[in-house]
Design an enzyme around this catalytic site. Structure first.
Site, PDB file in Angstrom:
ATOM      1  N   LYS A 185       1.080  -8.431  -9.376  1.00  0.00           N
ATOM      2  CA  LYS A 185      -0.407  -8.666  -8.557  1.00  0.00           C
ATOM      3  C   LYS A 185      -1.146  -8.205  -9.667  1.00  0.00           C
ATOM      4  CE  LYS A 185      -2.534  -6.338  -4.178  1.00  0.00           C
ATOM      5  NZ  LYS A 185      -4.001  -5.872  -4.747  1.00  0.00           N
TER       6      LYS A 185
ATOM      7  N   GLY B 205      -5.182  -6.199   2.897  1.00  0.00           N
ATOM      8  CA  GLY B 205      -4.696  -4.686   2.577  1.00  0.00           C
ATOM      9  C   GLY B 205      -5.528  -3.269   3.596  1.00  0.00           C
TER      10      GLY B 205
ATOM     11  N   MET C 135       0.893  -0.710   0.061  1.00  0.00           N
ATOM     12  CA  MET C 135      -0.263   0.072  -0.068  1.00  0.00           C
ATOM     13  C   MET C 135       1.082   1.271  -0.172  1.00  0.00           C
ATOM     14  SD  MET C 135      -2.607  -1.306   2.491  1.00  0.00           S
ATOM     15  CE  MET C 135      -2.471  -1.972   4.097  1.00  0.00           C
TER      16      MET C 135
ATOM     17  N   CYS D  61      -2.749  -1.366  -9.833  1.00  0.00           N
ATOM     18  CA  CYS D  61      -2.623  -0.279  -9.329  1.00  0.00           C
ATOM     19  C   CYS D  61      -4.409   0.835 -10.231  1.00  0.00           C
ATOM     20  CB  CYS D  61      -1.535   1.289  -9.364  1.00  0.00           C
ATOM     21  SG  CYS D  61      -2.010   2.091  -8.855  1.00  0.00           S
TER      22      CYS D  61
END
Length: 346
Positions: free
Chosen positions: A139, A215, A17, A100
């Protein structure tokens, strides 16, 4: 990925993060136990060489807990070079950010933007695979615009030699809205809407995922990894009270101030450090406050506080007498505040 393929135990990961998962925060969460892999915030890889000081800031390991270092970029040669340096610096896993969704990131053709180009994925990941002797991971999201893209994306990523994939089962166009579709994460590391410790077991039971990445729920509840481990061991999971929240804030204060002071000394250095720590703690309070059943009163007053001393005074006045029944921080989520619109997606 079959259930026995995830290389770390316990099968829980702290998600990367930005602006949050620096070395100090990783160490504080790991100290409570239950984390199988810690992940750094992402390092942007550009045409400039990766600075040694950037590595020194990020490749900081907690004894006994493996570390994954995440990188973001789309130039194969530079990504491979950076990955090799990161692996040599001691990272247990080199991870690439393909998830993202932020517009400023997508406009640069990195993060989730790369999901639109399987050929680019193969080129970049293939170069990284050749440069990394250890574990390489990615990811991803469940596609850019269509969730039926996820299998083609996964095939491209796996075909390039990635050891495991974490998927957040929202598309890039979803951002953090809606509800994560857990059906998509079967055979991957799962991520998304794991707001309570009991959700981890439910996700694995419903999807067969190899592991679970947590997260923002860990910002909302810093005891969640501990509770996951306690549930898995058949023990009664910890139920925080107001005094535990106060203790956590005091721990954050001490750790963040010490981090900012560093090797400097004297009242001026400590003053600067205390001012620098205010914003970081307020960011965590903005998540933790969503688990306090007081209509947002503690969070709002704390976020208006001018300094650390005022924040702690406000917190003691609001939380000192709170029992666990007033906090949505138990393993099962008895107040279900995270499912009532008072929390955002992980």
């Amino acid at each position: 990925m079959p259930l026995d393929a995830f290389p770390f135990a316990p099968e829980t990961l702290l998600a990367p993060m930005e602006g949050v998962t620096g070395p100090t925060f990783r160490q504080l969460l790991a100290a409570r136990g239950g984390v199988g892999l810690l992940c750094t915030e992402f390092i942007r890889i550009s045409r400039a060489p990766l600075a040694p000081q950037a590595l020194a800031r990020e490749v900081v390991k907690v004894p006994g807990v493996p570390l994954s270092v995440q990188v973001m970029g789309n130039e194969a040669e530079k990504m491979a070079e950076a990955a090799a340096h990161i692996a040599a610096a001691g990272a247990d896993v080199v991870d690439i950010n393909l998830g993202c969704p932020m517009p400023r990131v997508v406009r640069k053709g990195v993060g989730a933007a790369m999901l639109r180009d399987p050929a680019l994925l193969r080129d970049v990941l293939g170069a990284m695979r050749a440069a990394v002797p250890g574990l390489l991971s990615a990811k991803i999201r469940a596609g850019f615009e269509r969730s039926d893209e996820v299998l083609a994306i996964a095939d491209a990523v796996v075909g390039a030699g990635v050891d495991f994939i974490t998927v957040h089962p929202r598309r890039r166009v979803d951002g953090y809205e809606g509800v994560a579709d857990w059906r998509i994460i079967r055979l991957f590391v799962g991520n998304g809407d794991v707001w309570y410790a009991a959700d981890v077991a439910r996700m694995r039971a419903e999807t067969g995922c190899a592991a679970v990445m947590i997260g923002r729920p860990a910002l909302r509840n810093p005891w969640i990894f501990q509770q996951v481990a306690e549930l898995a061991a058949g023990r009664e999971p910890f139920r925080p009270r107001g005094e535990d929240v106060l203790g956590w804030l005091e721990t954050l204060e001490g750790a963040f101030v010490a981090e900012h002071v560093g090797a400097r000394s004297g009242p001026e250095a400590e003053g600067r450090a205390r001012r620098a720590a205010v914003g970081r703690i307020k960011e965590l309070v903005s998540w933790l406050g969503r688990a306090v059943d007081d209509g947002g009163a503690w969070m709002q007053e704390t976020l208006r506080s001018p300094d650390l001393d005022a924040m702690l005074r406000v917190s003691e006045r609001h939380l000192a007498g709170f029992g666990s029944e007033r906090l949505d921080l138990d393993a099962e989520g008895h107040l279900a505040l995270a499912r009532s619109g008072r929390a955002e997606a992980a």
